[in-house]
Design a protein around this motif. Structure first.
Motif, PDB file in Angstrom:
ATOM      1  N   THR A 135       0.830  -1.202   0.000  1.00 49.71           N
ATOM      2  CA  THR A 135       0.000   0.000   0.000  1.00 49.71           C
ATOM      3  C   THR A 135       0.863   1.250   0.000  1.00 49.71           C
ATOM      4  OG1 THR A 135      -1.622  -1.224   1.304  1.00 49.71           O
ATOM      5  CG2 THR A 135      -1.890   1.165   1.196  1.00 49.71           C
ATOM      6  N   ARG A 194      -3.857   5.453   1.643  1.00 48.44           N
ATOM      7  CA  ARG A 194      -3.543   4.273   2.451  1.00 48.44           C
ATOM      8  C   ARG A 194      -4.801   3.601   2.995  1.00 48.44           C
ATOM      9  NH1 ARG A 194       0.042   7.957   2.404  1.00 48.44           N
ATOM     10  NH2 ARG A 194       2.256   7.482   2.170  1.00 48.44           N
ATOM     11  N   SER A 195      -5.869   4.411   3.102  1.00 42.88           N
ATOM     12  CA  SER A 195      -7.138   3.857   3.574  1.00 42.88           C
ATOM     13  C   SER A 195      -8.248   4.784   3.112  1.00 42.88           C
ATOM     14  CB  SER A 195      -7.143   3.767   5.106  1.00 42.88           C
ATOM     15  OG  SER A 195      -7.063   5.086   5.632  1.00 42.88           O
ATOM     16  N   GLU A 196      -9.462   4.297   3.255  1.00 42.23           N
ATOM     17  CA  GLU A 196     -10.586   5.127   2.835  1.00 42.23           C
ATOM     18  C   GLU A 196     -10.635   6.409   3.663  1.00 42.23           C
ATOM     19  OE1 GLU A 196     -14.377   3.131   2.461  1.00 42.23           O
ATOM     20  OE2 GLU A 196     -15.461   5.049   2.590  1.00 42.23           O
ATOM     21  N   PRO A 245      -5.229   0.253  -3.657  1.00 42.68           N
ATOM     22  CA  PRO A 245      -5.703   1.225  -2.654  1.00 42.68           C
ATOM     23  C   PRO A 245      -6.288   2.473  -3.307  1.00 42.68           C
ATOM     24  CG  PRO A 245      -3.314   1.297  -2.776  1.00 42.68           C
ATOM     25  CD  PRO A 245      -3.756   0.233  -3.750  1.00 42.68           C
TER      26      PRO A 245
END
Length: 921
Positions: A152, A429-431, A416
């Motif tokens: 990621t 890296r994340s939502e 991602p």
RNA sequence: GGGUGUUUAGCUCAGUUGGGAGAGCGACGGCCUUACAAGCCGUAGGUCGCAGGUUCGACCCCUGCAACACCCACCA
């Protein structure tokens, strides 16, 4: 006590468990770090011969460096192998009657994890059987938590740097998997096909030669439905007046232009090319240049879509091909059909014919990443072994294309990225990171990207990923860059090159200092081993043995093409009529080392492993001999070595020297040969034989005997350490018996020092003496052999001429000559004294005579002499030609000339003696 | 089409600054010699792919050719 013959079954697994339990595979001590990462085996099944080969070489290096005191880490791990694994699990489910799509993504991925847990265990067990001293405590997986984090991170950063982008491009599309694949995953093979010549009518007017149409040629008639132009070369006079005019595309009715583009080769075919921008890479480029419309006529599973005329819709691509040809034939628009060989692109995993297909994918820009990676090899920071492969590497890297990294698959690293309702992509890296970064409120719906990354994306992070990156860990500092990567030449582009690029980019270090590239393992006939061909071999079958029926069953079950089963069964029965013997791991490893010649594929021949199994047995029995004859021996501090002791120690030293050179230059074949030759042909054939008369003679002085026993043990002990990296099990087993007799602390040979040459003295004097002895013995044996004198029958010996050295050595070696050549009496004749009729051998200037005395047939002896005389004559002739050449004497180095002169003197002296002898008979 | 590699004994292959062609297996002959018959002893077998060139001297360096293998590439 050790059994009479070597039986690997009893010892291997127990020893491995002991080693592992004792933690010997975990790096220890304070020495400098040394690290090799395993090319992570795919979790798709079981180990094959290539793995066994690959791991043998790595384990040899690791064990060697561990013995050298390095903190040696062999990093274990496995690869999730996206496409390959998904296909295996899909097939399994199919056999259970379960469809992937019905099962749904989450449940399917669960199934794959189940598979991986099961398969991972199988692979681990197999690797352990190879004796591989991997650090299991650090075992990693390319989809474990740490790798997900690393992947990621890498994706996000590359995207931020603009090196990863999303775009609509023509990509290689595998219709069976319905996924994009990279250029490297496409294999082009020549196949027999046809070239169809079609007439495309002009909308108006005639060609220069008065026709109302032009002729185009194609290997793919169905793509006609997506044609948006026909191109000719701008300088082609035949069609100059047609450029800019239009054609009526048959079957479709579309009016398409005739354009001019230098891509067209006027000399090929009619010089007119149909242009299908949505289904051909060249045509795509032409379409871009001319702003042509792109008409995609295929569905993702390669059926004709609704952009085509109704008559063809829904047809599978090859059915459509037939339909198009039929329709064109009916319209009278087929000029002719030729047989034609063409390169057909197929997916390397699925075997399906690849379609150039217009889709949205993620890509990685490679050019800027490639530049430092090229420099790293140019500068020598990374060195390929053999060097030759650097050219392969450079050629690909200097012409590198962007990498299609997204796959429309379920098993792999999720990309991602998230999409809003308009289809705009956000990477993070994340939502939640994405929402924060782009200020997207919680009520704005985001859909995660359904695709996964190419497996090789995560593999590219293997060296630093396994050592803890993106954290800054002690392991990274100690072990990175790793020392050497050991792998096959088939994955230089897939893996090696991408590792170099990614590692340099993210750690500013090379991933490894050296890349050792080995060949592929082929069968005895040189064919590539494969499950489909049914010529694959399981390394464990050579270790444990397998009977014929089980082998046939194994090779013919679960075939992708079951109709091949009878043929595979037959060839298996032909190749292995008695199944396969159990040769043991050490013999298998020795075989791989012995065959690891730089840059060559290896043909695996049962005969070779059999020979090396015999070598194991030889070593085993030599050890038995030594142990039997050193019972209760206590090494003394006073050491009074005989000539033979001094000789074998000196030879041992030479072996160690050769081994070190071989290991430092990755010449595993030379290493194996050095050990084999020393152990068998020096230690066993000569030294052990020499010790026998001394060991069994009650008049041998105690001090001499003691030293002899010490030398027997010492040399064996050194040999065991020297051979341990290649053959860990047998050396460990014997070493545990031998070491205590030398007063060494018990333990394991794998943590002893690799022998140093300083442990033994170079001794040219003793070497000359034993070479002299060998000359005498071989001379007598030759006479005995040629004259067919029974080995049980002793002969007498007469010696004559020679010099003081001969007399001295003859006295010193008398018992040895008697034993080794089965001689009863030895007697010296004075110079000029006449000898009885005899068979003669000449060593230097010494005459070694075996009286005929009814033992030897006169005629046979004359033949033997004539043969030897002929040989010597030839040699004398050759050398004298050389020496009489003034230019040779003038230009060649003095030592070469001297050597030739000495040879000439020796040969002509011998020749004269033998000729005299022949006359006297 | 471009590139790389290979070509040495019957088979599989070594041959490390150009200076006496090797090993293993196989073949042949002889041996149950108190470590090993999975062994021991001996023997035979090669115009080093072909043709040139450089050199006093080439399996080795250079040029060309041939056969085979592999890699890359968009010829419809």
């Amino acid at each position: 006590m050790m059994e009479g013959s070597f039986n690997p079954k009893g010892i291997e697994q127990t020893l491995y468990q002991e080693w592992e339990a004792a933690g010997h595979f975990v790096p220890q001590g304070n020495g400098p770090g040394y690290c090799i990462v395993i090319p992570p085996p795919n979790i798709t099944g079981s180990l094959h011969m290539g793995h066994a080969f690959n791991q043998t070489l790595m384990d040899t290096l690791i064990r060697y460096q561990r013995m050298n005191g390095r903190r040696a880490l062999w990093q274990m791990g496995t690869d999730h192998a996206g496409i390959a694994t998904q296909m295996v699990v899909e097939r399994q489910l199919q056999m259970e009657g379960i469809d992937r799509l019905e099962l749904g993504r989450d449940k399917f991925v669960d199934k794959v994890w189940e598979w991986r847990n099961e398969s991972g265990g199988t692979i681990s067990r197999q690797i352990r059987r190879m004796g591989s001293s991997l650090d299991w405590s650090r075992d990693r997986f390319t989809m474990d938590e740490g790798f997900i984090r690393a992947v990621t991170e890498v994706f996000v950063r590359l995207h931020e740097e603009g090196l990863i982008y999303r775009g609509t491009r023509l990509v290689n599309w595998d219709p069976s998997m319905q996924s994009a694949i990279s250029d490297l995953e496409v294999e082009n093979h020549e196949e027999q096909g046809h070239m169809w010549h079609f007439r495309y009518p002009l909308t108006s007017g005639l060609t220069a030669d008065g026709r109302d149409h032009i002729v185009i040629a194609t290997t793919r008639p169905e793509t006609l439905l997506g044609d948006t132009a026909v191109a000719v070369h701008p300088d082609d006079e035949r069609y100059a007046d047609l450029i800019g005019r239009t054609l009526r595309l048959p079957l479709v009715g579309r009016e398409i232009p005739i354009i001019a583009d230098t891509y067209v080769d006027p000399a090929f075919g009619s010089g007119c090319v149909k242009i299908t921008p949505a289904h051909d890479f060249n045509d795509y480029a032409v379409g871009q240049r001319h702003g042509l419309p792109m008409v995609n006529i295929l569905t993702p599973d390669a059926h004709i879509n609704n952009n085509a005329p109704e008559a063809f819709r829904g047809l599978e691509r090859y059915a459509a091909r037939k339909a198009v040809v039929t329709a064109m034939t009916e319209l009278g628009l087929v000029e002719r059909i030729d047989n034609h060989k063409l390169m057909v692109p197929r997916g390397d995993r699925s075997g399906a014919v690849i379609e150039p297909f217009l889709t949205d994918q993620w890509f990685m820009k490679m050019e800027s990443l490639a530049k430092p990676a090229i420099e790293a090899v140019e500068s020598g920071a990374i060195e390929f072994i053999p060097k030759l492969f650097e050219n392969t590497y450079f050629a690909w890297m200097r012409n590198i294309q962007d990498w299609t990294i997204s796959r429309q698959q379920w098993w792999g690293h999720r990309i991602p990225a998230w999409y809003d309702a308009s289809g705009k992509a956000y990477v993070g890296r994340s939502e939640s990171e994405v929402r924060n970064k782009h200020g997207l409120a919680a009520d704005i719906a985001l859909t995660p990207d359904p695709d996964v990354l190419d497996t090789w994306f995560s593999s590219a992070l293997w060296t630093f990923g396994t050592l803890g990156w993106p954290e800054d860990t002690p392991e990274l500092r100690l072990y990175h860059p790793t020392d050497v990567l050991v792998t096959g030449h088939d994955i230089i582009f897939f893996w090696v090159a991408r590792m170099i690029m990614m590692t340099l980019h993210f750690t500013h270090e090379v991933p490894f200092r050296k890349v050792y590239i080995h060949g592929l393992v082929r069968d005895a006939l040189g064919n590539k081993m494969s499950k489909t061909k049914g010529n694959g071999l399981d390394p464990l079958d050579f270790i444990d043995g397998i009977d014929l029926e089980t082998l046939v069953e194994k090779r013919t079950s679960n075939l992708t093409q079951p109709q091949l089963a009878p043929r595979i069964a037959k060839s298996t029965r032909d190749d292995f009529p008695a199944g396969i013997d159990a040769y043991g791991t050490d013999a298998m490893r020795f075989t791989f080392c012995a065959m690891a010649t730089l840059g060559r594929d290896v043909r695996f021949d049962v005969k070779r492993i059999e020979g090396y199994r015999n070598f194991c047995n030889k070593l085993w029995n030599a050890a038995r001999f030594v142990l039997q004859n050193t019972e209760g021996h206590v090494p003394q501090t006073t050491d009074t070595p005989s000539l033979a002791d001094r000789w074998i120690r000196s030879r041992t030293r030479a072996m160690i020297e050769a081994n070190k050179l071989a290991l430092d230059t990755y010449r595993f074949d030379l290493l194996a040969n050095s050990i084999y030759d020393f152990a068998w042909h020096e230690y066993c054939d000569w030294y052990l034989e020499i010790t026998k008369p001394l060991l069994w003679n009650e008049s041998t002085p105690a001090a001499e005997l003691s030293t002899l026993r010490t030398t027997l043990l010492q040399v064996l002990e050194v040999l065991l350490r020297a051979a341990h990296p290649i053959m860990p099990f047998i050396t460990e087993t014997i070493w545990r018996e031998v070491a205590p007799r030398l007063g060494k602390p018990s333990g394991t040979v794998m943590l002893q020092n690799y022998p140093l040459i300083d442990e033994l003295k170079d001794d040219p004097e003793a070497t000359r003496a034993i070479e002299w002895l060998k000359g005498i013995v071989l001379g007598i044996r030759n006479i005995r052999g040629e004259a067919n004198i029974k080995p049980s029958l002793a002969v007498n010996l007469l010696l004559q001429s020679g010099d003081a050295n001969d007399r001295e050595l003859a006295a010193a070696c008398e018992p040895l000559v008697k034993r080794l050549a089965k001689v009863d009496q030895i007697e010296w004749l004075a110079d000029g004294q006449s000898a009885p009729a005899n068979a003669l051998a000449v060593v230097g200037t010494l005459k070694v005579m075996v009286p005929l005395a009814g033992l030897i047939d006169l005629g046979a002896e004359k033949d033997r002499l004539r043969k030897e005389i002929e040989r010597l004559k030839g040699e004398v002739q050759r050398i004298s030609n050389k020496l009489s050449n003034e230019k040779f004497v003038a230009n060649a180095p003095a030592d070469v000339v001297d050597k030739e002169r000495a040879k000439a003197a020796d040969a002509s002296g011998k020749l004269a003696t033998l000729e005299t002898q022949l006359r006297s008979l």
